[in-house]
Write a protein that holds these residues in place. Structure first.
Motif, PDB file in Angstrom:
ATOM      1  N   ASP A 113     -18.024  -8.218  -5.155  1.00  0.00           N
ATOM      2  CA  ASP A 113     -18.974  -7.199  -5.609  1.00  0.00           C
ATOM      3  C   ASP A 113     -18.781  -5.881  -4.858  1.00  0.00           C
ATOM      4  OD1 ASP A 113     -20.043  -9.987  -5.110  1.00  0.00           O
ATOM      5  OD2 ASP A 113     -21.430  -9.361  -6.686  1.00  0.00           O
ATOM      6  N   ASP A 114     -18.199  -5.966  -3.641  1.00  0.00           N
ATOM      7  CA  ASP A 114     -18.043  -4.772  -2.813  1.00  0.00           C
ATOM      8  C   ASP A 114     -16.805  -3.962  -3.172  1.00  0.00           C
ATOM      9  OD1 ASP A 114     -20.220  -5.822  -1.478  1.00  0.00           O
ATOM     10  OD2 ASP A 114     -19.033  -6.640   0.182  1.00  0.00           O
ATOM     11  N   THR A 115     -15.900  -4.545  -3.969  1.00  0.00           N
ATOM     12  CA  THR A 115     -14.638  -3.880  -4.278  1.00  0.00           C
ATOM     13  C   THR A 115     -14.883  -2.521  -4.921  1.00  0.00           C
ATOM     14  OG1 THR A 115     -13.503  -5.988  -4.563  1.00  0.00           O
ATOM     15  CG2 THR A 115     -12.468  -4.054  -5.544  1.00  0.00           C
TER      16      THR A 115
ATOM     17  N   GLY B 208      -8.342   3.739 -10.489  1.00  0.00           N
ATOM     18  CA  GLY B 208      -7.708   2.552 -11.045  1.00  0.00           C
ATOM     19  C   GLY B 208      -7.204   1.578  -9.999  1.00  0.00           C
ATOM     20  N   GLU B 209      -7.352   1.893  -8.709  1.00  0.00           N
ATOM     21  CA  GLU B 209      -6.884   1.018  -7.632  1.00  0.00           C
ATOM     22  C   GLU B 209      -8.063   0.271  -7.013  1.00  0.00           C
ATOM     23  OE1 GLU B 209      -4.604   1.229  -3.279  1.00  0.00           O
ATOM     24  OE2 GLU B 209      -4.993   3.055  -4.415  1.00  0.00           O
ATOM     25  N   ASN B 210      -7.896  -1.042  -6.821  1.00  0.00           N
ATOM     26  CA  ASN B 210      -8.913  -1.843  -6.135  1.00  0.00           C
ATOM     27  C   ASN B 210      -8.796  -1.641  -4.636  1.00  0.00           C
ATOM     28  OD1 ASN B 210      -9.689  -2.813  -8.596  1.00  0.00           O
ATOM     29  ND2 ASN B 210      -8.885  -4.874  -8.315  1.00  0.00           N
ATOM     30  N   ILE B 211      -9.903  -1.271  -4.016  1.00  0.00           N
ATOM     31  CA  ILE B 211      -9.916  -1.015  -2.572  1.00  0.00           C
ATOM     32  C   ILE B 211     -10.958  -1.920  -1.920  1.00  0.00           C
ATOM     33  CG2 ILE B 211     -10.399   0.695  -0.771  1.00  0.00           C
ATOM     34  CD1 ILE B 211      -9.428   2.848  -2.710  1.00  0.00           C
TER      35      ILE B 211
ATOM     36  N   GLY C   4     -13.603   7.889 -10.717  1.00  0.00           N
ATOM     37  CA  GLY C   4     -14.345   6.661 -11.017  1.00  0.00           C
ATOM     38  C   GLY C   4     -15.331   6.336  -9.920  1.00  0.00           C
ATOM     39  N   GLN C   5     -14.813   6.247  -8.695  1.00  0.00           N
ATOM     40  CA  GLN C   5     -15.659   6.073  -7.509  1.00  0.00           C
ATOM     41  C   GLN C   5     -15.074   6.869  -6.355  1.00  0.00           C
ATOM     42  OE1 GLN C   5     -15.894   1.582  -7.419  1.00  0.00           O
ATOM     43  NE2 GLN C   5     -18.065   1.975  -7.133  1.00  0.00           N
ATOM     44  N   ARG C   6     -15.961   7.394  -5.541  1.00  0.00           N
ATOM     45  CA  ARG C   6     -15.538   8.085  -4.329  1.00  0.00           C
ATOM     46  C   ARG C   6     -15.948   7.250  -3.135  1.00  0.00           C
ATOM     47  NH1 ARG C   6     -19.117  12.024  -2.145  1.00  0.00           N
ATOM     48  NH2 ARG C   6     -17.390  13.491  -2.120  1.00  0.00           N
ATOM     49  N   LEU C   7     -15.210   7.363  -2.039  1.00  0.00           N
ATOM     50  CA  LEU C   7     -15.452   6.558  -0.844  1.00  0.00           C
ATOM     51  C   LEU C   7     -16.416   7.252   0.099  1.00  0.00           C
ATOM     52  CD1 LEU C   7     -11.780   5.430  -0.035  1.00  0.00           C
ATOM     53  CD2 LEU C   7     -13.524   4.190  -1.299  1.00  0.00           C
ATOM     54  N   VAL C   8     -17.456   6.520   0.474  1.00  0.00           N
ATOM     55  CA  VAL C   8     -18.433   7.028   1.439  1.00  0.00           C
ATOM     56  C   VAL C   8     -18.490   6.051   2.611  1.00  0.00           C
ATOM     57  CG1 VAL C   8     -20.837   7.666   1.857  1.00  0.00           C
ATOM     58  CG2 VAL C   8     -19.794   8.116  -0.380  1.00  0.00           C
TER      59      VAL C   8
ATOM     60  N   LYS D  36      -7.230   5.759   0.638  1.00  0.00           N
ATOM     61  CA  LYS D  36      -8.209   4.917   1.326  1.00  0.00           C
ATOM     62  C   LYS D  36      -8.976   5.687   2.401  1.00  0.00           C
ATOM     63  CE  LYS D  36      -5.739   0.622   0.392  1.00  0.00           C
ATOM     64  NZ  LYS D  36      -5.150  -0.624   0.942  1.00  0.00           N
ATOM     65  N   THR D  37      -8.883   6.990   2.376  1.00  0.00           N
ATOM     66  CA  THR D  37      -9.614   7.830   3.331  1.00  0.00           C
ATOM     67  C   THR D  37     -10.986   8.179   2.760  1.00  0.00           C
ATOM     68  OG1 THR D  37      -7.564   8.792   4.165  1.00  0.00           O
ATOM     69  CG2 THR D  37      -9.608  10.009   4.590  1.00  0.00           C
ATOM     70  N   PRO D  38     -12.064   7.948   3.509  1.00  0.00           N
ATOM     71  CA  PRO D  38     -13.402   8.282   2.991  1.00  0.00           C
ATOM     72  C   PRO D  38     -13.510   9.749   2.591  1.00  0.00           C
ATOM     73  CG  PRO D  38     -13.576   6.948   4.979  1.00  0.00           C
ATOM     74  CD  PRO D  38     -12.128   7.321   4.835  1.00  0.00           C
TER      75      PRO D  38
END
Length: 481
Positions: free
Chosen positions: A381-383, A388-391, A420-424, A448-450
């Motif tokens: 669920d956290d992915t 388009g890349e799973n992190i 799609g999603q941004r990293l926080v 993979k950088t926030p």
């Protein structure tokens, strides 16, 4: 077979002290006697709800419910009134044991003159009957009641341990809350092996160290939050706990710096990383003491990396890693973790979620190396799906935790119109956000950088140390909006 068979076996091997709490102890015989008396009170109710802290009444209530052949349901007494009312409403007619009821359940007078027909003899229950209903932690969704039958709990105990194998001097300290599967499993396994169980009503790092010394504790189990606080409490390079032989930890990911410091301040102690879920009736994989020391001392990167694994499958347990399309993954390939074995329940409210071949989807993402060591990379669920890349957040969190200014970290994905999603990254600590982002970029890569670093005084967690991501995500989404 009923779990009370464990008590009968313990008595037959020599009636040692079984449990200690609040300055009072019970032998296995005394525990069975009180449980028998409690069963007379429990038998007219559809379930027994335990709403209190660790107490001598906990094992009395658990075995009493087993003798009465009714489910035992330990609830999180720290929940707010609204949440508790919701859980209580799910069990109409159940007997609720609150804090004020616990002393009376252990009073010798209660066991002196039981009335009515006696309960079934210990151990003669239906193994398929429900022993306990345990609510999952609800880190990513609302808690669900996992069904654990007597045969699940007994399979875990009988398949992994040797009966009456503990020495007379051995004692296990339990500070985990009674509504956690590890609290229940610790009681059953230690009574089975003949090891005395010592309960702490509430965890405090300083009191934990004092209790280990005073009670001459040899074994214990902690969650990462507890281990972190204990390590911080120790002054110098030795915790001063000479009787302690084994320290097991689990329930959530343990930051490597904390683990390495713990290995330093508890010299000579065997460390065990235990991985399991409520639905698996406790541990299904273990990284043992030898693996810890070997990994820490090795120059081989693959062997050293195993310090971050949860070890290998316990007897009777199988693991399978599946790609997102359901096909089996090869060694080193990340996918969804499935587990199979006698102790696996995989059932909620009478509805099984096992597949046709008996596999249970843990909803964890992970991988198996060539040696069979399991690495957990976080909840499915956290992915985060970015461009388009799973992190996996865990990979980024590990890098953040290696930063000298960061004590805790959680990485989440927020909606983004382009990616799609941004990293926080939500962190506890101090530092310059731009420097922290560069720290991650230098060790991973740009994808993979926030995008954003948010500072917080603390991260919301369950009592067992799991980060409540849904709470953080709701806060971030509100702030973002």
């Amino acid at each position: 077979m009923n779990i009370t068979r464990i008590l009968e076996m313990a008595i037959s091997a020599g009636d040692r002290v079984a449990v200690t709490a609040g300055g009072r102890s019970l032998t296995a015989t005394g525990l069975l006697h009180l449980a028998g008396a409690a069963a007379h009170r429990f038998r007219d109710h559809p379930a027994v709800l335990y709403l209190g802290a660790n107490h001598l009444a906990y094992p009395v209530a658990l075995f009493g419910a087993a003798l009465a052949n009714v489910p035992f349901v330990p609830l999180n007494y720290r929940l707010g009134d609204h949440q508790l009312d919701d859980l209580l409403a799910r069990h109409p007619g159940a007997l609720v044991l609150r804090s004020d009821d616990l002393d009376a359940l252990c009073a010798p007078a209660d066991a002196a003159e039981p009335t009515g027909p006696p309960p079934a003899p210990a151990g003669e229950g239906d193994g398929d009957a429900v022993a306990a209903l345990l609510y999952t932690s609800g880190t990513t969704s609302a808690p669900k009641a996992a069904v654990l039958r007597h045969r699940h709990l007994l399979a875990y105990v009988l398949n992994t341990l040797d009966f009456a194998s503990a020495g007379e001097d051995e004692a296990a300290l339990v500070a985990l809350p009674p509504y956690h599967i590890a609290g229940m499993a610790n009681l059953l396994t230690n009574i089975y092996t003949g090891r005395r169980v010592v309960y702490m009503a509430a965890f405090d790092a300083g009191e934990w160290l004092e209790t280990v010394r005073r009670e001459r504790i040899t074994h214990t189990l902690l969650v990462p939050t507890m281990l972190s606080r204990i390590v911080a409490e120790v002054r110098g390079d030795d915790a001063g706990t000479p009787t302690l032989r084994t320290l097991a930890y689990g329930g959530a990911r343990t930051p490597r710096p904390i683990l390495e410091r713990a290995l330093q301040v508890f010299p000579g102690v065997g460390f065990v990383n235990a991985y399991g879920l409520t639905e698996t009736a406790s541990s299904v994989a273990v990284l043992g003491p030898g693996d810890h020391r070997k990994s820490l001392a090795s120059d081989d990167p693959q062997v050293r990396a195993r310090l971050g694994s949860v070890g290998r499958a316990l007897p009777g347990i199988e693991f399978q890693i599946r790609a997102d399309d359901g096909t089996p993954a090869g060694p080193g390939e990340t996918g969804l973790v499935f587990v199979r074995g006698e102790q696996i329940s995989g059932e909620y409210g009478g509805r099984s979620v096992l597949d046709a071949d008996g596999w249970f989807a843990t909803r964890d993402r992970g991988r198996l190396d060539a040696g069979g060591y399991l690495f957990i990379e976080g909840r499915a669920d956290d992915t985060i799906i970015r461009g388009g890349e799973n992190i996996a957040p865990a990979e980024i969190e590990d890098v953040l935790l290696a930063h000298p200014g960061i004590a805790e970290a959680a990485v989440l994905g927020l909606p983004d119109p382009e990616w799609g999603q941004r990293l926080v990254a939500v962190v506890v600590g101090a530092g310059d956000p731009a420097e922290i982002r560069q720290w991650v970029k230098d060790r991973l890569r740009s994808a993979k950088t926030p995008d954003t670093v948010v500072f917080r005084a603390e991260l919301p967690k369950t009592d067992t140390g799991k980060i409540l991501r849904r709470v953080l995500l709701a806060e971030l989404e509100t702030a973002h909006a």
